[in-house]
Design a protein around this motif. Structure first.
Motif, short mmCIF file in Angstrom:
data_model
loop_
_atom_site.label_atom_id
_atom_site.label_comp_id
_atom_site.label_asym_id
_atom_site.label_seq_id
_atom_site.Cartn_x
_atom_site.Cartn_y
_atom_site.Cartn_z
N GLN A 52 -13.22 2.62 -5.23
CA GLN A 52 -13.06 2.84 -3.80
C GLN A 52 -14.11 3.77 -3.21
O GLN A 52 -14.27 3.83 -1.99
CB GLN A 52 -11.67 3.44 -3.53
N THR A 91 -3.24 -3.31 -4.82
CA THR A 91 -4.16 -2.86 -3.78
C THR A 91 -3.98 -3.69 -2.53
O THR A 91 -3.62 -4.87 -2.59
CB THR A 91 -5.62 -2.96 -4.26
N ASP A 279 -4.70 1.22 -5.27
CA ASP A 279 -4.99 2.15 -4.19
C ASP A 279 -4.40 3.52 -4.44
O ASP A 279 -4.72 4.47 -3.72
CB ASP A 279 -4.43 1.62 -2.86
#
Length: 291
Positions: A52, A91, A279
């Motif tokens: 990310q 995610t 995430d």
């Protein structure tokens, strides 16, 4: 290990348009993997990073998700996923581009998320017809070269597999897909240069090890990333078979950052450990080889 000059190095319509700089261009972008291109300025070469995190300039981030699926993330933050099966982890990220091959269910899905702007299948609508992609999206060009694939009962489907080429940051990133034969001269010419090569190393479902080594040698890729290995035994068997001719480096995780300026002088097998995207944290959940 800085290179001062890069060596002489097609489509489903978009399901939805991308906004801003990520919009697909209607005119085909010339391939820098076939044409001559200037090398990017030198930068620091890093091995590990969260998928990310922002990608450094003149670099690309590769993340091994599972089996034959990789996330390719560009400096502009575009996300491409290879051999997309419909699931890449816990995610909310929607890829900008996904590619698929229909060898087995572990390489494609019949029901991709309609929010994905570009879904590129590696086979034609009619059996044996193949397909051509050449899509420019922001700072990435995605194109394909059709090859044959095994179909049911050991038969052959002409042009049923695609080798996908991702061009970004001056790099030529080549994913061999479910390749079952050595490419012919025309296919090698269409591929052009390969800086990073994702290689199936199962040794049986795709190609025997010796034949796959010949493909790698012909494409002359400085970085080789093993995939499609099902079990650690198959992976280690491949590594044992090439360790005397190529360097082997175990990255120790699923993520690798690469720049054109810092490709290794000696061909190097970069061993990535598969990990689902999440995430929740910078760390990735491990994926099992059988996925």
């Amino acid at each position: 290990m800085i290179r001062t000059l890069a060596a002489a190095c097609l489509g489903l319509a978009a399901l939805a348009p991308l906004a801003g700089p990520a919009a697909a261009q209607s005119d085909a972008q010339p391939s820098h993997c076939i044409a001559i291109a200037d090398a990017a300025p030198g930068i620091e070469y890093l091995h590990k990073a969260s998928w990310q995190a922002p990608v450094p300039r003149y670099s690309v981030r590769l993340h091994y998700i599972t089996h034959a699926s990789f996330l390719i993330r560009t400096e502009e933050g575009l996300n491409a996923v290879t051999d997309f099966t419909g699931y890449i982890g816990n995610t909310t990220m929607i890829p900008d581009v996904v590619t698929m091959n229909h060898a087995h269910s572990s390489h494609w899905t019949a029901h991709p998320d309609p929010a994905i702007p570009h879904v590129l299948q590696g086979w034609g609508e009619d059996f044996g017809t193949g397909i051509d992609h050449h899509v420019r999206i922001g700072d990435m060009t995605v194109r394909n070269v059709s090859t044959d694939i095994r179909s049911g009962f050991g038969n052959r489907e002409e042009s049923g597999n695609s080798i996908f080429v991702f061009e970004t940051a001056g790099l030529c990133i080549v994913h061999l897909g479910h390749l079952h034969h050595e490419p012919n001269e025309q296919q090698y010419a269409a591929l052009g240069r390969a800086d990073v090569l994702m290689v199936p190393v199962d040794g049986g479902y795709t190609m025997p090890r010796g034949n796959m080594i010949e493909v790698v040698e012909r494409l002359k890729a400085p970085i080789v990333i093993p995939m499609h290995w099902f079990s650690t035994y198959a992976l280690e068997d491949f590594l044992d078979g090439v360790s005397e001719i190529w360097a082997v480096e175990r990255v120790g995780g699923p993520t690798l950052e690469v720049s054109l300026a810092d490709l290794p002088d000696r061909r190097t097998v970069m061993v990535l450990e598969p990990g689902w995207l999440t995430d929740a944290a910078a760390d990735e959940a491990p994926a099992t080889p059988s996925d």
